[in-house]
Design a protein around this motif. Structure first.
Motif, short mmCIF file in Angstrom:
data_model
loop_
_atom_site.label_atom_id
_atom_site.label_comp_id
_atom_site.label_asym_id
_atom_site.label_seq_id
_atom_site.Cartn_x
_atom_site.Cartn_y
_atom_site.Cartn_z
N UNK A 209 36.70 2.21 -35.95
CA UNK A 209 36.78 1.85 -34.53
C UNK A 209 36.65 0.34 -34.37
N UNK A 210 37.41 -0.21 -33.45
CA UNK A 210 37.14 -1.57 -32.98
C UNK A 210 36.18 -1.44 -31.80
N UNK A 211 35.40 -2.50 -31.55
CA UNK A 211 34.45 -2.44 -30.44
C UNK A 211 33.09 -1.95 -30.88
N UNK A 212 32.33 -1.42 -29.95
CA UNK A 212 30.93 -1.08 -30.19
C UNK A 212 30.59 0.24 -29.50
N UNK A 213 29.81 1.11 -30.15
CA UNK A 213 29.51 2.40 -29.52
C UNK A 213 28.53 2.26 -28.35
N UNK A 214 28.75 3.02 -27.30
CA UNK A 214 27.88 2.95 -26.11
C UNK A 214 26.43 3.25 -26.47
N UNK A 215 26.19 4.13 -27.46
CA UNK A 215 24.83 4.53 -27.82
C UNK A 215 24.03 3.36 -28.40
N UNK A 216 24.72 2.32 -28.87
CA UNK A 216 24.03 1.15 -29.45
C UNK A 216 24.08 -0.07 -28.54
N UNK A 217 24.49 0.12 -27.29
CA UNK A 217 24.60 -1.02 -26.37
C UNK A 217 23.25 -1.70 -26.13
N UNK A 218 22.18 -0.92 -26.01
CA UNK A 218 20.87 -1.52 -25.70
C UNK A 218 20.39 -2.45 -26.80
N UNK A 219 20.82 -2.19 -28.05
CA UNK A 219 20.43 -3.04 -29.18
C UNK A 219 20.92 -4.48 -28.97
N UNK A 220 22.07 -4.62 -28.31
CA UNK A 220 22.63 -5.95 -28.07
C UNK A 220 21.81 -6.76 -27.08
N UNK A 221 21.00 -6.08 -26.27
CA UNK A 221 20.19 -6.76 -25.24
C UNK A 221 18.93 -7.41 -25.84
N UNK A 222 18.56 -7.01 -27.06
CA UNK A 222 17.33 -7.52 -27.68
C UNK A 222 17.58 -8.85 -28.38
N UNK A 223 16.47 -9.56 -28.69
CA UNK A 223 16.57 -10.78 -29.49
C UNK A 223 16.61 -10.40 -30.97
N UNK A 224 17.44 -11.12 -31.75
CA UNK A 224 17.58 -10.81 -33.17
C UNK A 224 17.56 -12.08 -34.00
N UNK A 225 17.28 -11.89 -35.31
CA UNK A 225 17.14 -13.04 -36.21
C UNK A 225 18.46 -13.80 -36.39
N UNK A 226 19.58 -13.12 -36.12
CA UNK A 226 20.87 -13.76 -36.33
C UNK A 226 21.37 -14.51 -35.10
N UNK A 227 20.61 -14.45 -34.00
CA UNK A 227 21.02 -15.16 -32.77
C UNK A 227 21.21 -16.65 -33.06
N UNK A 228 22.37 -17.18 -32.68
CA UNK A 228 22.63 -18.60 -32.88
C UNK A 228 23.17 -18.94 -34.26
N UNK A 229 23.10 -17.99 -35.20
CA UNK A 229 23.62 -18.25 -36.56
C UNK A 229 25.04 -17.72 -36.71
N UNK A 230 25.27 -16.56 -36.14
CA UNK A 230 26.63 -16.01 -36.08
C UNK A 230 26.85 -15.51 -34.66
#
Length: 459
Positions: A209-230
């Motif tokens: 699949x291209x894109x992102x599954x709706x069930x994992x959408x909330x994960x994108x709202x959190x802060x992550x270690x890769x923010x700003x790196x990629x």
């Protein structure tokens, strides 16, 4: 801690092998053989997409590069059975024409799993694949075809067997020797003898699949270690359904969500010392906690990603902290076992240890505490294992017991020059991109011109 650091460095030195020109050519020859074989599978009944995009990962399924169950896999050992291992995700179906979040039919499944109705596809796709589906008739008279991971795997294994049988009827000079073809659950494992090397390919039929599954959408709202790196676009470029079901799921219908493409991107943001600690920890626990099979290397990988989110970036960037990281990973794993809780990194509401019994988790927790009390001794054992595997490989190379590939210079003349250049290029790619994935775009009508993508670079 100093001694543990030295042992981790020694383990890494033996675990990461360098490739000379001959080995690079052998890697290329095996890869070319596998891709040619898949091109012929496509031509058998036109089921596979004509222009397909594979994801090639360094390390076999048993190494935890993809979230698949290891219970049904035969045991292969490096040195004894193979020298190098790869996982190849081969899309049986592609859904690449959407930009919005992908909503899957998860009504019948546990978290992180889904059934796949072919109603998402056109009539031509349904007619091609309906023999690999389970059929559900609705009260209103409509028929729904659900793509079956077990039936797809059976079809894939049968098709590969037919193609390999045809190839072996007309052997060509320098062609790899097929030493083993086995169906392990829903995975097809092929071991090729190429020159002085044995390559294990775990080939996994997937839905891409291209894109992102709706069930994992909330994960994108959190802060992550890769923010700003990629960029977020790099992380959420696509996902897969892999042929694995939940503990109580229906094997014939249920697929598991896999974020292997995203994980390739996230690995770019992990320090080399943490990756060394992870590899060492994996080598220690992979055999210790394998019976009864409860903890897989993929669980450890998930814990490492959670640790990256939780711990300060400047701490994780310390080059001489590999020993601290190793002990931290063991402690995190112990915590997961005692609490019977290991959240999926992309879908945290999915607990990957939920199905385990109290007896099993406590058995593994006790084993792990023996590692934590004397990690140096267990790491020394892991070093001896990897050295023994390397010795077996060298012994096999000296005996030259597998098929030999003609050296690019053996015939003289210009016709071999492209192979020589390709070998050098491949060696450069391997040494410069350890642990990275290779996407390959290939036209089955012209398998001599593959296009490589290593992460975000094109070749």
């Amino acid at each position: 801690m100093e001694e543990l650091n030295k042992l981790i460095q020694e383990f890494s030195k033996h675990d990461q092998r360098e490739y000379d020109d001959q080995r690079a050519l052998e890697i290329h020859t095996a890869k070319d053989f596998i891709f040619s074989m898949l091109g012929m599978v496509q031509k058998l009944d036109q089921k596979l997409p004509v222009a397909n995009e594979y994801l090639l990962l360094s390390g076999g399924v048993r190494e935890g590069v993809v979230d698949l169950d290891l219970d049904e896999l035969n045991v292969y050992a490096r040195g004894t059975d193979y020298d190098m291992d790869f996982t190849l995700l081969v899309p049986a179906l592609k859904l690449h024409d959407r930009n919005q979040p992908v909503t899957l039919d998860m009504r019948h499944s546990a978290l992180c799993h889904s059934w796949l109705s072919l109603r998402l596809f056109d009539e031509g796709t349904i007619s091609k694949w309906k023999d690999c589906c389970t059929i559900v008739d609705h009260i209103n008279g409509a028929t729904n075809y659900f793509f079956s991971p077990t039936k797809v795997a059976d079809w894939f294994y049968d098709s590969i067997s037919i193609v390999l049988s045809e190839i072996q009827k007309k052997p060509q000079r320098g062609m790899p020797k097929v030493e083993k073809v086995e169906k392990n659950g829903t995975i097809i494992s092929i071991i090729l003898g190429v020159g002085s090397s044995r390559m294990l390919y775990d080939i996994v039929p997937v839905v891409s699949f291209k894109g992102w599954p709706a069930v994992a959408q909330s994960w994108l709202m959190e802060n992550h270690f890769w923010d700003g790196k990629i960029t977020e676009e790099e992380v959420i470029s696509g996902f897969y359904l892999v042929p694995a079901c939940s503990y109580k799921g229906k094997k014939d219908n249920e697929w598991r969500l896999s974020f292997a493409r995203s994980e390739v991107q996230l690995k770019k943001c992990i320090s080399s010392s943490l990756m060394q600690a992870y590899q060492a920890c994996k080598a220690i626990i992979i055999k210790l906690l394998s019976r009864p099979k409860a903890i897989s290397p993929y669980h450890l990988r998930s814990m490492m990603l959670w640790a990256c989110d939780r711990l300060p970036a400047n701490y994780l960037a310390q080059e001489d902290y590999a020993a601290h990281f190793l002990l931290g990973l063991i402690d995190d794993l112990q915590h997961c076992l005692v609490n019977k809780m290991c959240p999926n990194y992309f879908i945290p509401q999915c607990n990957m240890l939920e199905h385990l019994s109290e007896e099993t988790v406590m058995l593994h927790a006790r084993k792990l505490s023996s590692v934590r009390s004397d990690p140096t001794e267990h790491l020394r054992t892991a070093i001896e294992h990897v050295k023994a595997a390397n010795r077996l490989t060298l012994e096999l190379q000296r005996r030259g017991s597998t098929t030999s590939i003609p050296s690019p210079q053996s015939d003289g003349g210009d016709s071999n020059q492209p192979d020589d250049r390709l070998a050098k290029k491949l060696q450069q790619l391997v040494t410069e991109n350890p642990g990275k994935s290779i996407s390959v775009f290939i036209n089955p009508d012209d398998v001599t011109r593959p296009h490589f993508r290593i992460d975000d670079k094109f070749f």
